[in-house]
Design a protein around this motif. Sequence first.
Motif, PDB file in Angstrom:
ATOM      1  N   ALA A   1      -6.723   1.397  14.903  1.00 43.57           N
ATOM      2  CA  ALA A   1      -6.674   1.431  13.435  1.00 43.57           C
ATOM      3  C   ALA A   1      -6.691   2.875  12.932  1.00 43.57           C
ATOM      4  CB  ALA A   1      -7.846   0.650  12.842  1.00 43.57           C
ATOM      5  N   ARG A   2      -7.523   3.714  13.536  1.00 44.27           N
ATOM      6  CA  ARG A   2      -7.593   5.120  13.126  1.00 44.27           C
ATOM      7  C   ARG A   2      -6.276   5.846  13.420  1.00 44.27           C
ATOM      8  NH1 ARG A   2     -11.557   7.645  16.287  1.00 44.27           N
ATOM      9  NH2 ARG A   2     -10.069   9.013  17.255  1.00 44.27           N
ATOM     10  N   THR A   3      -5.667   5.551  14.561  1.00 42.27           N
ATOM     11  CA  THR A   3      -4.381   6.156  14.919  1.00 42.27           C
ATOM     12  C   THR A   3      -3.312   5.781  13.908  1.00 42.27           C
ATOM     13  OG1 THR A   3      -4.965   6.147  17.264  1.00 42.27           O
ATOM     14  CG2 THR A   3      -2.619   6.297  16.727  1.00 42.27           C
ATOM     15  N   VAL A   4      -3.231   4.498  13.567  1.00 41.61           N
ATOM     16  CA  VAL A   4      -2.253   4.028  12.588  1.00 41.61           C
ATOM     17  C   VAL A   4      -2.509   4.671  11.228  1.00 41.61           C
ATOM     18  CG1 VAL A   4      -1.439   1.996  11.314  1.00 41.61           C
ATOM     19  CG2 VAL A   4      -1.780   1.859  13.789  1.00 41.61           C
ATOM     20  N   TYR A   5      -3.766   4.707  10.811  1.00 43.29           N
ATOM     21  CA  TYR A   5      -4.104   5.281   9.510  1.00 43.29           C
ATOM     22  C   TYR A   5      -3.711   6.760   9.448  1.00 43.29           C
ATOM     23  CZ  TYR A   5      -6.602   6.586   5.308  1.00 43.29           C
ATOM     24  OH  TYR A   5      -6.904   7.074   4.054  1.00 43.29           O
ATOM     25  N   CYS A   6      -4.049   7.514  10.471  1.00 49.88           N
ATOM     26  CA  CYS A   6      -3.701   8.943  10.487  1.00 49.88           C
ATOM     27  C   CYS A   6      -2.190   9.142  10.448  1.00 49.88           C
ATOM     28  CB  CYS A   6      -4.301   9.635  11.715  1.00 49.88           C
ATOM     29  SG  CYS A   6      -6.080   9.874  11.605  1.00 49.88           S
ATOM     30  N   TYR A   7      -1.457   8.307  11.160  1.00 47.57           N
ATOM     31  CA  TYR A   7       0.000   8.418  11.143  1.00 47.57           C
ATOM     32  C   TYR A   7       0.537   8.129   9.736  1.00 47.57           C
ATOM     33  CZ  TYR A   7       4.895   7.930  12.319  1.00 47.57           C
ATOM     34  OH  TYR A   7       6.256   8.088  12.354  1.00 47.57           O
ATOM     35  N   LEU A   8       0.029   7.084   9.108  1.00 50.28           N
ATOM     36  CA  LEU A   8       0.477   6.743   7.759  1.00 50.28           C
ATOM     37  C   LEU A   8       0.151   7.846   6.763  1.00 50.28           C
ATOM     38  CD1 LEU A   8      -0.525   2.974   7.611  1.00 50.28           C
ATOM     39  CD2 LEU A   8       1.805   3.908   7.694  1.00 50.28           C
TER      40      LEU A   8
ATOM     41  N   HIS B   1       7.394   1.885   9.659  1.00 49.89           N
ATOM     42  CA  HIS B   1       6.990   0.546  10.093  1.00 49.89           C
ATOM     43  C   HIS B   1       7.534   0.239  11.485  1.00 49.89           C
ATOM     44  CE1 HIS B   1       7.729  -3.865  10.350  1.00 49.89           C
ATOM     45  NE2 HIS B   1       6.434  -3.847  10.121  1.00 49.89           N
ATOM     46  N   GLU B   2       8.788   0.539  11.716  1.00 48.71           N
ATOM     47  CA  GLU B   2       9.401   0.253  13.019  1.00 48.71           C
ATOM     48  C   GLU B   2       8.688   1.020  14.132  1.00 48.71           C
ATOM     49  OE1 GLU B   2      13.684   0.722  15.229  1.00 48.71           O
ATOM     50  OE2 GLU B   2      13.668   0.369  13.072  1.00 48.71           O
ATOM     51  N   PHE B   3       8.436   2.307  13.893  1.00 51.14           N
ATOM     52  CA  PHE B   3       7.743   3.114  14.897  1.00 51.14           C
ATOM     53  C   PHE B   3       6.333   2.587  15.146  1.00 51.14           C
ATOM     54  CE2 PHE B   3       4.835   6.596  15.896  1.00 51.14           C
ATOM     55  CZ  PHE B   3       5.351   6.985  17.122  1.00 51.14           C
ATOM     56  N   LEU B   4       5.583   2.337  14.085  1.00 53.83           N
ATOM     57  CA  LEU B   4       4.214   1.845  14.242  1.00 53.83           C
ATOM     58  C   LEU B   4       4.184   0.486  14.928  1.00 53.83           C
ATOM     59  CD1 LEU B   4       2.436   2.862  10.936  1.00 53.83           C
ATOM     60  CD2 LEU B   4       2.018   3.743  13.246  1.00 53.83           C
ATOM     61  N   ASN B   5       5.126  -0.361  14.607  1.00 56.78           N
ATOM     62  CA  ASN B   5       5.182  -1.671  15.230  1.00 56.78           C
ATOM     63  C   ASN B   5       5.370  -1.543  16.741  1.00 56.78           C
ATOM     64  OD1 ASN B   5       4.942  -4.433  14.798  1.00 56.78           O
ATOM     65  ND2 ASN B   5       7.159  -4.722  14.778  1.00 56.78           N
TER      66      ASN B   5
ATOM     67  N   HIS C   1       0.825  -1.213   0.000  1.00 56.06           N
ATOM     68  CA  HIS C   1       0.000   0.000   0.000  1.00 56.06           C
ATOM     69  C   HIS C   1       0.857   1.260   0.000  1.00 56.06           C
ATOM     70  CE1 HIS C   1      -3.896  -1.959   0.508  1.00 56.06           C
ATOM     71  NE2 HIS C   1      -3.275  -2.820   1.297  1.00 56.06           N
ATOM     72  N   GLU C   2       2.105   1.122  -0.379  1.00 56.14           N
ATOM     73  CA  GLU C   2       3.044   2.242  -0.292  1.00 56.14           C
ATOM     74  C   GLU C   2       2.568   3.469  -1.057  1.00 56.14           C
ATOM     75  OE1 GLU C   2       7.860   2.825  -0.250  1.00 56.14           O
ATOM     76  OE2 GLU C   2       7.016   1.003  -1.114  1.00 56.14           O
ATOM     77  N   ASP C   3       1.890   3.269  -2.181  1.00 53.14           N
ATOM     78  CA  ASP C   3       1.409   4.407  -2.968  1.00 53.14           C
ATOM     79  C   ASP C   3       0.268   5.158  -2.273  1.00 53.14           C
ATOM     80  OD1 ASP C   3      -0.230   2.141  -3.373  1.00 53.14           O
ATOM     81  OD2 ASP C   3      -0.963   2.925  -5.276  1.00 53.14           O
ATOM     82  N   GLU C   4      -0.299   4.593  -1.205  1.00 56.01           N
ATOM     83  CA  GLU C   4      -1.367   5.238  -0.451  1.00 56.01           C
ATOM     84  C   GLU C   4      -0.862   5.866   0.851  1.00 56.01           C
ATOM     85  OE1 GLU C   4      -5.103   2.807  -0.238  1.00 56.01           O
ATOM     86  OE2 GLU C   4      -3.731   1.280  -1.039  1.00 56.01           O
ATOM     87  N   ILE C   5       0.429   5.742   1.112  1.00 54.50           N
ATOM     88  CA  ILE C   5       1.011   6.206   2.366  1.00 54.50           C
ATOM     89  C   ILE C   5       1.758   7.514   2.129  1.00 54.50           C
ATOM     90  CG2 ILE C   5       2.697   5.658   4.173  1.00 54.50           C
ATOM     91  CD1 ILE C   5       1.977   2.684   3.716  1.00 54.50           C
ATOM     92  N   ALA C   6       1.465   8.505   2.955  1.00 52.18           N
ATOM     93  CA  ALA C   6       2.075   9.828   2.791  1.00 52.18           C
ATOM     94  C   ALA C   6       3.518   9.867   3.303  1.00 52.18           C
ATOM     95  CB  ALA C   6       1.238  10.883   3.519  1.00 52.18           C
ATOM     96  N   ARG C   7       3.840   9.063   4.265  1.00 54.64           N
ATOM     97  CA  ARG C   7       5.186   9.081   4.841  1.00 54.64           C
ATOM     98  C   ARG C   7       6.158   8.427   3.863  1.00 54.64           C
ATOM     99  NH1 ARG C   7       5.630  10.906   9.833  1.00 54.64           N
ATOM    100  NH2 ARG C   7       3.676  11.325  10.884  1.00 54.64           N
ATOM    101  N   THR C   8       7.365   8.979   3.775  1.00 55.08           N
ATOM    102  CA  THR C   8       8.298   8.528   2.742  1.00 55.08           C
ATOM    103  C   THR C   8       9.304   7.491   3.223  1.00 55.08           C
ATOM    104  OG1 THR C   8       9.723  10.416   3.229  1.00 55.08           O
ATOM    105  CG2 THR C   8       8.120  10.663   1.435  1.00 55.08           C
TER     106      THR C   8
END
Length: 126
Positions: free
Chosen positions: A110-117, A78-82, A65-72
Amino acid sequence: FVSHGSQTLEESLPKVVRSIYESYRDNADIFIRLVNDVPELRDVADIYSIERLIDRTSLIFLQNHEDEIARTDLPDTHEFLNMVFVRSIRHYLSGTGGDIGEDEFVMRLARTVYCYLQDKPLTGEG
């Protein structure tokens, strides 16, 4: 994780979060209580094998889903979210997660992860 590959990140992320949460919940005695009660077990590979599997597959999920993620910087993201994700689930399952129900907890996570991404602020809105 693979079964959600054809869906958008926004559609699939809550389902993936629920799957991971349920894996932890169903194995809470091993993941949380036993390891906390017997610190020597932290070195036992079997206890962490599911965590390693989740770590690898969640990175693949994010890459898909990399093309849908704003973070570069996907590896750092991934490490931080994990880290945040696992700690949040462990905290909730240890019984110190407050009075929110399981469905609400999973939705908020899920909302927290999505907003971060998406590199968006987390607001009180749905």
